[in-house]
Motif scaffolding. Sequence first.
Motif, PDB file in Angstrom:
ATOM      1  N   ILE A  88      43.061  51.295 -13.143  1.00 56.99           N
ATOM      2  CA  ILE A  88      44.549  51.422 -13.738  1.00 56.99           C
ATOM      3  C   ILE A  88      45.325  52.509 -13.010  1.00 56.99           C
ATOM      4  N   ARG A  89      45.917  52.102 -11.810  1.00 51.16           N
ATOM      5  CA  ARG A  89      46.857  53.301 -11.049  1.00 51.16           C
ATOM      6  C   ARG A  89      48.148  52.644 -10.632  1.00 51.16           C
ATOM      7  N   ASN A  90      48.119  51.652  -9.955  1.00 49.36           N
ATOM      8  CA  ASN A  90      49.432  50.896  -9.791  1.00 49.36           C
ATOM      9  C   ASN A  90      49.163  49.326 -10.193  1.00 49.36           C
ATOM     10  N   PRO A  91      50.456  48.578 -10.113  1.00 53.68           N
ATOM     11  CA  PRO A  91      50.023  47.138 -10.626  1.00 53.68           C
ATOM     12  C   PRO A  91      49.508  46.484  -9.564  1.00 53.68           C
ATOM     13  N   TRP A  92      48.851  45.650  -9.901  1.00 50.10           N
ATOM     14  CA  TRP A  92      48.040  44.563  -8.770  1.00 50.10           C
ATOM     15  C   TRP A  92      48.672  43.317  -9.219  1.00 50.10           C
ATOM     16  N   PRO A  93      48.615  42.079  -8.156  1.00 53.94           N
ATOM     17  CA  PRO A  93      48.710  40.891  -8.457  1.00 53.94           C
ATOM     18  C   PRO A  93      47.905  40.073  -9.423  1.00 53.94           C
ATOM     19  N   ARG A  94      48.785  39.480 -10.281  1.00 52.82           N
ATOM     20  CA  ARG A  94      47.875  38.832 -11.336  1.00 52.82           C
ATOM     21  C   ARG A  94      47.748  37.507 -10.920  1.00 52.82           C
ATOM     22  N   ILE A  95      46.671  36.731 -10.615  1.00 51.32           N
ATOM     23  CA  ILE A  95      46.261  35.445 -10.193  1.00 51.32           C
ATOM     24  C   ILE A  95      45.805  34.630 -11.238  1.00 51.32           C
ATOM     25  N   ASP A  96      46.352  33.425 -11.549  1.00 51.58           N
ATOM     26  CA  ASP A  96      45.801  32.414 -12.536  1.00 51.58           C
ATOM     27  C   ASP A  96      45.531  31.226 -11.764  1.00 51.58           C
ATOM     28  N   TYR A  97      44.636  30.356 -12.527  1.00 52.79           N
ATOM     29  CA  TYR A  97      44.203  28.921 -11.621  1.00 52.79           C
ATOM     30  C   TYR A  97      44.367  27.885 -12.803  1.00 52.79           C
ATOM     31  N   TRP A  98      44.452  26.905 -12.299  1.00 54.97           N
ATOM     32  CA  TRP A  98      44.912  25.578 -13.222  1.00 54.97           C
ATOM     33  C   TRP A  98      43.614  24.494 -12.604  1.00 54.97           C
ATOM     34  N   PRO A  99      42.847  23.796 -13.547  1.00 54.96           N
ATOM     35  CA  PRO A  99      41.985  22.960 -13.029  1.00 54.96           C
ATOM     36  C   PRO A  99      42.581  21.587 -12.485  1.00 54.96           C
ATOM     37  N   ALA A 100      42.016  20.839 -11.711  1.00 58.44           N
ATOM     38  CA  ALA A 100      42.504  19.794 -10.867  1.00 58.44           C
ATOM     39  C   ALA A 100      41.298  18.812 -10.537  1.00 58.44           C
ATOM     40  N   LEU A 101      41.690  17.570 -10.598  1.00 55.07           N
ATOM     41  CA  LEU A 101      40.682  16.758  -9.985  1.00 55.07           C
ATOM     42  C   LEU A 101      41.125  15.881  -8.792  1.00 55.07           C
ATOM     43  N   LEU A 102      40.188  15.760  -7.848  1.00 55.81           N
ATOM     44  CA  LEU A 102      40.198  15.273  -6.464  1.00 55.81           C
ATOM     45  C   LEU A 102      39.219  14.044  -6.414  1.00 55.81           C
ATOM     46  N   PRO A 103      39.530  13.001  -5.677  1.00 56.76           N
ATOM     47  CA  PRO A 103      38.321  12.104  -5.208  1.00 56.76           C
ATOM     48  C   PRO A 103      37.399  12.947  -4.489  1.00 56.76           C
ATOM     49  N   ALA A 104      35.852  12.563  -5.064  1.00 53.73           N
ATOM     50  CA  ALA A 104      34.984  13.338  -4.739  1.00 53.73           C
ATOM     51  C   ALA A 104      34.577  13.358  -3.193  1.00 53.73           C
ATOM     52  N   GLU A 105      35.029  12.328  -2.491  1.00 54.25           N
ATOM     53  CA  GLU A 105      34.668  12.233  -1.180  1.00 54.25           C
ATOM     54  C   GLU A 105      35.831  13.252  -0.181  1.00 54.25           C
ATOM     55  N   LEU A 106      36.653  13.708  -0.807  1.00 58.12           N
ATOM     56  CA  LEU A 106      37.558  14.750  -0.257  1.00 58.12           C
ATOM     57  C   LEU A 106      37.109  16.289  -0.162  1.00 58.12           C
ATOM     58  N   VAL A 107      35.963  16.308  -1.168  1.00 58.41           N
ATOM     59  CA  VAL A 107      35.601  17.605  -1.273  1.00 58.41           C
ATOM     60  C   VAL A 107      34.111  17.643  -0.738  1.00 58.41           C
ATOM     61  N   PRO A 108      33.874  18.095   0.518  1.00 56.62           N
ATOM     62  CA  PRO A 108      32.534  18.264   1.139  1.00 56.62           C
ATOM     63  C   PRO A 108      31.795  19.345   0.522  1.00 56.62           C
ATOM     64  N   ASN A 109      30.587  19.257   0.459  1.00 53.85           N
ATOM     65  CA  ASN A 109      29.522  20.322  -0.021  1.00 53.85           C
ATOM     66  C   ASN A 109      29.082  20.791   1.161  1.00 53.85           C
ATOM     67  N   THR A 110      29.063  22.025   1.398  1.00 51.67           N
ATOM     68  CA  THR A 110      28.460  22.661   2.712  1.00 51.67           C
ATOM     69  C   THR A 110      27.551  23.811   2.313  1.00 51.67           C
ATOM     70  N   ALA A 111      26.252  23.952   2.677  1.00 53.34           N
ATOM     71  CA  ALA A 111      25.447  25.069   2.625  1.00 53.34           C
ATOM     72  C   ALA A 111      25.479  25.964   3.757  1.00 53.34           C
ATOM     73  N   VAL A 112      25.711  27.236   3.513  1.00 57.34           N
ATOM     74  CA  VAL A 112      25.866  28.197   4.682  1.00 57.34           C
ATOM     75  C   VAL A 112      24.697  29.091   4.323  1.00 57.34           C
ATOM     76  N   LEU A 113      23.715  29.246   5.459  1.00 56.60           N
ATOM     77  CA  LEU A 113      22.448  29.836   5.581  1.00 56.60           C
ATOM     78  C   LEU A 113      22.976  31.423   5.838  1.00 56.60           C
ATOM     79  N   PRO A 114      21.754  32.312   5.692  1.00 59.10           N
ATOM     80  CA  PRO A 114      22.132  33.678   6.130  1.00 59.10           C
ATOM     81  C   PRO A 114      22.265  33.936   7.520  1.00 59.10           C
ATOM     82  N   ASP A 115      22.107  33.158   8.376  1.00 57.53           N
ATOM     83  CA  ASP A 115      22.241  33.272   9.749  1.00 57.53           C
ATOM     84  C   ASP A 115      23.602  32.805  10.077  1.00 57.53           C
ATOM     85  N   GLY A 116      24.381  31.887   9.364  1.00 57.38           N
ATOM     86  CA  GLY A 116      25.561  31.720   9.454  1.00 57.38           C
ATOM     87  C   GLY A 116      25.480  30.200   9.846  1.00 57.38           C
ATOM     88  N   THR A 117      24.308  29.627   9.929  1.00 56.03           N
ATOM     89  CA  THR A 117      24.251  27.987  10.194  1.00 56.03           C
ATOM     90  C   THR A 117      24.893  27.330   9.064  1.00 56.03           C
TER      91      THR A 117
END
Length: 228
Positions: free
Chosen positions: A130-159
């Motif tokens: 608590i020193r200076n004001p900082w931006p307050r971020i909020d979020y709202w849930p939403a639904l999208l067709p599953a095919e529009l949300v890809p799932n990607t695994a990122v390995l430690p080497d960046g793969t």
Amino acid sequence: MLRCGFPIAEIAADGSSVITKHTRDGGMVTVDTVTAQLVYEIQGPRYLNPDATVHLDTVQLSQVGTDRVAIAPVTGSPPPGTAKVAVFAQIGWQISQMLFCTSPNVAEKVALLRDQLRVGFHHDGGAQPIRNPWPRIDYWPALLPAELVPNTAVLPDGTRIEAPMSSCWATPEELAQGRSPEPPRPPRPGAGCRSARSPTPAPETSAVTPTSVSGPPIPGTGSGCDPR
């Protein structure tokens, strides 16, 4: 407890896992703490994920060692045709942060929180000193067709490895969350006691029948999909 560790899941090829933590960190991993996390913010016994619908009523937990809890293979079924996403935006500024303590042992919990803050352990990753004001971020849930949300695994080497998309989607019946019957209402004060002045009978109550809740329409029929 001043610096609690993050949980670790050791996942086996058959889908079972062991929840544990680093021995250097505080906190504990028990059947009770794992159960508390499993039932946190769920909408019912069907837990919806992008790649499967988990049947939480089939989960079996067992303590297999110090800070080690085994989760047996769990029954699953096809995923929903929609994916839940979070939409973030700044809604203003803040200069304070709130932490809550619930009974029992409130005084001890407040003392622990105070000690954790002294050593720099923040409960909220977005909280700032608590020193200076900082931006307050909020979020709202939403639904999208599953095919529009890809799932990607990122390995430690960046793969980057793209996870395969489900070949079928659950039906609304498969996604329905059952509801437990409502408990009977307690009798109203004075109900059943009739006075000479007031012969009106007490109001009747109707029985509550358990119902099921169906989700929104989703693409696909789900026919021919084997539970995972």
